[in-house]
Structures are given as structure tokens and as C-alpha cells.
Design an enzyme around this catalytic site. Structure first.
Site, PDB file in Angstrom:
ATOM      1  N   ASP A  15       0.858  -1.182   0.000  1.00 11.89           N
ATOM      2  CA  ASP A  15       0.000   0.000   0.000  1.00 11.89           C
ATOM      3  C   ASP A  15       0.893   1.230   0.000  1.00 11.89           C
ATOM      4  O   ASP A  15       1.933   1.246   0.672  1.00 11.89           O
ATOM      5  CB  ASP A  15      -0.920   0.014   1.223  1.00 11.89           C
ATOM      6  CG  ASP A  15      -2.010   1.063   1.088  1.00 11.89           C
ATOM      7  OD1 ASP A  15      -3.021   0.777   0.421  1.00 11.89           O
ATOM      8  OD2 ASP A  15      -1.856   2.166   1.640  1.00 11.89           O
ATOM      9  N   GLU A  17       1.039   5.603   0.219  1.00  8.02           N
ATOM     10  CA  GLU A  17       0.456   6.930   0.386  1.00  8.02           C
ATOM     11  C   GLU A  17       1.293   7.869  -0.472  1.00  8.02           C
ATOM     12  O   GLU A  17       2.516   7.683  -0.602  1.00  8.02           O
ATOM     13  CB  GLU A  17       0.466   7.374   1.847  1.00  8.02           C
ATOM     14  CG  GLU A  17      -0.386   6.501   2.761  1.00  8.02           C
ATOM     15  CD  GLU A  17      -1.834   6.382   2.337  1.00  8.02           C
ATOM     16  OE1 GLU A  17      -2.394   7.396   1.847  1.00  8.02           O
ATOM     17  OE2 GLU A  17      -2.405   5.286   2.457  1.00  8.02           O
ATOM     18  N   ALA A  18       0.634   8.852  -1.069  1.00  9.00           N
ATOM     19  CA  ALA A  18       1.325   9.685  -2.047  1.00  9.00           C
ATOM     20  C   ALA A  18       0.955  11.151  -1.885  1.00  9.00           C
ATOM     21  O   ALA A  18      -0.057  11.497  -1.273  1.00  9.00           O
ATOM     22  CB  ALA A  18       0.971   9.216  -3.466  1.00  9.00           C
ATOM     23  N   ASP A 114      -2.998   1.858  -6.843  1.00  5.71           N
ATOM     24  CA  ASP A 114      -1.603   1.853  -6.377  1.00  5.71           C
ATOM     25  C   ASP A 114      -0.623   1.590  -7.523  1.00  5.71           C
ATOM     26  O   ASP A 114       0.399   2.265  -7.636  1.00  5.71           O
ATOM     27  CB  ASP A 114      -1.418   0.820  -5.266  1.00  5.71           C
ATOM     28  CG  ASP A 114      -2.096   1.228  -3.978  1.00  5.71           C
ATOM     29  OD1 ASP A 114      -1.441   1.849  -3.126  1.00  5.71           O
ATOM     30  OD2 ASP A 114      -3.302   0.952  -3.832  1.00  5.71           O
ATOM     31  N   HIS A 177      -5.515   5.327   5.612  1.00  4.88           N
ATOM     32  CA  HIS A 177      -4.552   6.146   4.868  1.00  4.88           C
ATOM     33  C   HIS A 177      -3.195   6.196   5.560  1.00  4.88           C
ATOM     34  O   HIS A 177      -2.445   7.169   5.412  1.00  4.88           O
ATOM     35  CB  HIS A 177      -5.071   7.563   4.617  1.00  4.88           C
ATOM     36  CG  HIS A 177      -6.293   7.594   3.749  1.00  4.88           C
ATOM     37  ND1 HIS A 177      -6.314   7.093   2.469  1.00  4.88           N
ATOM     38  CD2 HIS A 177      -7.554   8.052   3.993  1.00  4.88           C
ATOM     39  CE1 HIS A 177      -7.517   7.246   1.962  1.00  4.88           C
ATOM     40  NE2 HIS A 177      -8.290   7.811   2.857  1.00  4.88           N
ATOM     41  N   ASP A 182      -2.958   0.098   6.476  1.00  2.00           N
ATOM     42  CA  ASP A 182      -3.831  -0.398   5.413  1.00  2.00           C
ATOM     43  C   ASP A 182      -3.364  -1.765   4.923  1.00  2.00           C
ATOM     44  O   ASP A 182      -4.176  -2.661   4.672  1.00  2.00           O
ATOM     45  CB  ASP A 182      -3.877   0.592   4.254  1.00  2.00           C
ATOM     46  CG  ASP A 182      -4.716   1.827   4.547  1.00  2.00           C
ATOM     47  OD1 ASP A 182      -5.411   1.847   5.580  1.00  2.00           O
ATOM     48  OD2 ASP A 182      -4.683   2.777   3.743  1.00  2.00           O
TER      49      ASP A 182
END
Length: 223
Positions: A15, A17-18, A114, A177, A182
Site C-alpha cells: 500500500d 500513500e502519495a 496503487d 490512509h 492499510d
């Protein structure tokens, strides 16, 4: 429909996050700022090991207020992190140290976003080749809907992690998030779905059911 029926020896649940802005901008290229991964034993869905690192964005190095609120990641955290190529090299060494190579593992994600958007954008920013092992992957949302007998109507969003956990009677752990939280929750969803498969006499497994899509664009935030 799965692109193969055999279950791999391992699963690597990832997973990201961006970086993000609101409202969205067509010219904004997302960069990974948190990288979470968990290796599962494909025979019993036990968690074997975890990988968790933050990444320093370079094209848009300053996190937007929206991004910090959504992910709870602070500017000083990414400022102190390595860039994505450095972190990705450590991730690849971690996979190898755990014996994951070639066809003996499947990459698992929560949807197609993703790989199709975040990782693709990051590779463009970092001028890296897209990793071969991420061109085919297991979309847990599709497996969940198939096993639970859910049909998505046109224009309807796919289930989110909290939706899947709730329907399966599992309490959410950690922060939504957060890449590592996650990833762990996806693992718990997989273990619960595997129990359902076995209870109905079906073999438990989550083979690849997605491929990298050319010219893919976001249709819904939950995809």
C-alpha cells in the site's frame, strides 16, 4: 476473472500513500511518501514480515495541507526520508532476503490505483523502469466482491477497506490512509476471505486478476 488459477507460495501486500492536492490538478504527478508492505504465507495467510518506510518527494517536495490532513504524515518526516529509488532498492533487497522472487509470489493491492496511478507516476518522476513484478497483480477488491457475491453497478464505487472489514465482521485496526496499517488490514481481509473459501469447499487463494492498464485514468477515488 483471475488471470491464473494457481495460488502462489507467498503474497506481498503493498500500500502506498502519495502526495496529493485538492482540488486535483491534471499536471500534478503524485509521488510516494509512505511505502508499506506485508509478506503473507500463501498456505495459511500468516504474516511473515513487514516493510515500512517513508519517502522524500522531489518534484513537489512540500506536502499540501490536504495531504498532511489525509495521511497524517508531516513535512519533517518526509524531509528526513530517503528518495523513492533508495527506498525501492531496500524493498527489493528485503523481498530477496525473504525468498520472494519471480513466480513464487503475487503482489496484492487494494484496487488498481496503487499500481496504475501511484507507482506509474513515481516511476516517471524517478525515471525508473516500471517493475516487472507489478505489471500483473491481485486486486483484493475484485476477489472480495466475487467471494461475497457483490455486483457493482455502473458508476458505483468499489468497496473501501473499512467497508470490507465491516462486512466481514472485523474491527479496523490502525489509521486509514496509513500505508502500513492499510496493508495489515488488507491481510486480515484476505485471511477472512480464505476462511470463507474453505468453508464452501473451495481452495483458498488470490491469484493475479489485474494487469497494468495503458492510459489508465481515475474513474472513481475508491477504484
Amino acid at each position: 476473472m483471475a488471470y491464473g488459477s494457481s495460488s502462489p507460495q507467498y503474497y506481498c501486500v503493498v500500500d502506498f500513500e502519495a502526495t496529493c492536492v485538492m482540488p486535483r490538478r491534471a499536471d500534478f504527478r503524485t509521488e510516494i511518501i509512505e511505502f508499506g508492505a506485508v509478506i503473507l504465507d500463501g498456505s495459511n495467510f500468516n504474516m511473515i514480515d513487514e516493510f515500512h518506510e517513508y519517502c522524500k518527494p522531489v518534484e513537489n517536495p512540500i506536502l499540501s495541507p490536504f495531504c498532511k490532513e489525509l495521511t497524517k504524515i508531516q513535512q519533517e518526516t518526509v524531509d528526513a526520508a530517503g528518495t523513492f529509488p533508495v527506498v525501492f532498492e531496500r524493498f527489493q533487497r528485503w523481498l530477496a532476503s525473504r525468498g520472494l522472487a519471480g513466480p513464487n509470489f503475487a503482489l496484492v493491492t487494494d484496487g488498481i490505483f496503487d499500481c496504475n496511478q501511484i507507482l506509474r507516476s513515481q516511476c516517471e518522476v524517478s525515471r525508473m523502469s516500471f517493475p516487472g513484478f507489478a505489471r500483473r497483480f491481485s486486486n483484493i477488491k475484485l476477489h472480495y466482491m466475487q467471494i461475497m457475491g457483490i455486483r457493482k453497478g455502473r458508476g458505483q464505487p468499489t468497496p473501501r477497506i473499512p467497508d470490507m472489514l465491516s462486512r466481514l465482521g472485523i474491527a479496523q485496526e490502525g489509521q486509514l490512509h496509513s500505508a502500513i496499517h492499510d496493508a495489515r488490514n488488507i491481510c486480515r481481509i484476505m485471511e477472512a476471505l480464505a476462511r470463507k473459501q474453505r468453508a464452501t469447499g473451495r481452495p483458498s487463494g488470490f491469484p493475479n486478476n489485474e494487469t497494468l492498464k495503458a492510459n489508465w485514468v481515475v474513474k472513481h477515488p475508491s477504484d
